[in-house]
Design an enzyme around this catalytic site. Sequence first.
Site, PDB file in Angstrom:
ATOM      1  N   GLU A  57      58.795  25.811 -20.369  1.00 22.93           N
ATOM      2  CA  GLU A  57      58.733  24.849 -21.383  1.00 22.93           C
ATOM      3  C   GLU A  57      59.220  25.275 -22.690  1.00 22.93           C
ATOM      4  O   GLU A  57      58.934  26.516 -23.116  1.00 22.93           O
ATOM      5  CB  GLU A  57      57.171  24.682 -21.676  1.00 22.93           C
ATOM      6  CG  GLU A  57      56.385  24.251 -20.667  1.00 22.93           C
ATOM      7  CD  GLU A  57      54.750  23.893 -21.129  1.00 22.93           C
ATOM      8  OE1 GLU A  57      54.412  24.024 -22.030  1.00 22.93           O
ATOM      9  OE2 GLU A  57      53.947  24.012 -20.099  1.00 22.93           O
ATOM     10  N   GLU A  88      50.017  28.645 -18.479  1.00 22.01           N
ATOM     11  CA  GLU A  88      49.542  29.555 -19.604  1.00 22.01           C
ATOM     12  C   GLU A  88      48.330  29.849 -19.418  1.00 22.01           C
ATOM     13  O   GLU A  88      47.275  30.000 -20.209  1.00 22.01           O
ATOM     14  CB  GLU A  88      49.454  28.602 -20.821  1.00 22.01           C
ATOM     15  CG  GLU A  88      50.920  27.936 -21.078  1.00 22.01           C
ATOM     16  CD  GLU A  88      51.150  27.289 -22.544  1.00 22.01           C
ATOM     17  OE1 GLU A  88      49.743  26.638 -22.767  1.00 22.01           O
ATOM     18  OE2 GLU A  88      51.805  27.063 -23.214  1.00 22.01           O
TER      19      GLU A  88
HETATM   20  C1  BGP Z   1      51.675  23.900 -23.891  1.00 22.88           C
HETATM   21  C2  BGP Z   1      51.230  23.325 -22.624  1.00 22.88           C
HETATM   22  C3  BGP Z   1      52.012  21.623 -22.266  1.00 22.88           C
HETATM   23  C4  BGP Z   1      52.132  21.045 -23.723  1.00 22.88           C
HETATM   24  C5  BGP Z   1      52.651  21.976 -24.611  1.00 22.88           C
HETATM   25  C6  BGP Z   1      52.739  21.233 -25.885  1.00 22.88           C
HETATM   26  O1  BGP Z   1      50.678  24.690 -24.110  1.00 22.88           O
HETATM   27  O2  BGP Z   1      51.402  24.127 -21.299  1.00 22.88           O
HETATM   28  O3  BGP Z   1      51.008  21.001 -21.583  1.00 22.88           O
HETATM   29  O4  BGP Z   1      50.977  20.613 -24.112  1.00 22.88           O
HETATM   30  O5  BGP Z   1      51.909  23.146 -25.006  1.00 22.88           O
HETATM   31  O6  BGP Z   1      51.725  21.541 -26.639  1.00 22.88           O
HETATM   32  P1  BGP Z   1      51.071  20.130 -27.050  1.00 22.88           P
HETATM   33  O7  BGP Z   1      51.181  19.097 -26.235  1.00 22.88           O
HETATM   34  O8  BGP Z   1      49.462  20.633 -27.851  1.00 22.88           O
HETATM   35  O9  BGP Z   1      51.657  19.680 -28.545  1.00 22.88           O
END
Ligand code: BGP
Length: 483
Positions: free
Chosen positions: A382, A184
């Site tokens: 993801e 990201e």
């Molecule tokens: C994305 C990241 C992941 C994961 C996901 C879910 O931004 O790449 O690492 O964290 O978000 O978000 P969060 O864990 O903040 O709920």
Amino acid sequence: MMTKQPMQGPAFPASFLWGGAVAAHQTEGAWQADGKGVSIADVMLAGDRQTPRAVTPTVTADGVYPNHWGTDFYHHYREDIAMMAEMGFKCFRTSIAWTRIFPNGDDPEPNEAGLQYYDDVFATCHEYGIEPMVTLSHFELPLHLVQAYGGFASRHVLDAFVRFATVCLRRFHHQVKYWLTFNEINNQANWRDPHALLQDSGLLLQPGENAEQAMFQAAHHELVASAQVVQIAHAISPTLQVGGMLALCPIYPAGPAPQDVLKASKAMDYRYYFGDVQALGHYPAWLAPYWAEHGLTIHQAPEDAAILAAGTVDFVGCSYYMSFTLKHQAADADYTYNEATDLTTNPNVPQSQWGWAIDPVGLRYALNWANARWHLPLFIVENGIGGAETLVDGQVHDQYRIDYLRAHLAQMRLAILSDGVPVMGYLAWSALDIVSASTGEMKKRYGFIYVDADDFGHGSMARVRKDSFAWYQRVIASHGADL
Ligand code: BGP
């Protein structure tokens, strides 16, 4: 309307890589085991939905640092990968914690114990026919490089990252075919958010420092590093595939007003220029005039343009969680927007418990948008929904997760089969419950596998299959025909 019955439909391509994803800092724990150094994740205090995580310069005795224990994947990885195989995973994504390999990020020699740990993780994947995917930088910069050099503000960190990546590529290229450089990388487009700057580039702004200038400079160094890593990977083995990785969150105009439409379009240009550079090999035409108009000077070495041009990625990895709606503000004059003030709630889509838009059609839209822009294979690395869950009589009924994933997979199938978008695979976030990156909470659960641990790491760390575990197992077994 969500249904509990399978949604029959055509299968995904046979080569489609089904699986799941995690990040080292959110699941491994063992934050000081076997020579590992301190990363920025290790000094981020827990927060919650309302309270951003605070970064501390060091670990204090009374602090709550959820990444110190994660879900103890470091000691459970054999059990966890076996359960992923039970679901039928074809691919498992994790990151290599830079500080397990170089505790300070730029140590004279790599830490063999850290290399051996990942050797064992990837070997375990292959025991079950699971293809590993590695993220080289996933919000896990060594704290030393942040404190001593200012993170990617410094070309020393650019060089240190390329050295770290080269050690990993040379050690693991027989076991790992798919690589992502920076997770990201575009989150820092929201440079008003200090966490985005720290997680993406290791930036801790000095008082009075121009945040936008700092972001563009650090991002330039990351983009050059990414391009160098692509070339090094291809030189080591032509079979390696290296992707960029973007948080793909479409930005819709708040309404039909032309100013809103133009604003949303420019905001997408701003939020995804990183992908333009990684996929196309050069900065988009609007950036030079934008930098000039805003008094921003991005220092580029003479060789950088050639490196960017020669180091374009093989595919574009994307996370997809939500979409945004953006309203043109009267004072607006350019591409930037303030995520804290300019985004509006989309009345056409529901929200998750943590306030994220639930927009499956947006995934189909975003895949088409990315394909038309970059003309490269895409990979959803993801996608998932975090929610509070409880273990009742040894079971977790997460129908809301099945509904969410089913709806998103149905739209992705349309993008592939009806729109002709080349999508390589789908890695759900997350294979198992892990620590939330934004809040540090365990209660924001994402997994197909429940982990008995609370926000303070209290619990047995026992793993329990949720209802979604059997559902995803059936999805994969049917190649996506039974959603
Ligand atoms: C994305 C990241 C992941 C994961 C996901 C879910 O931004 O790449 O690492 O964290 O978000 O978000 P969060 O864990 O903040 O709920």
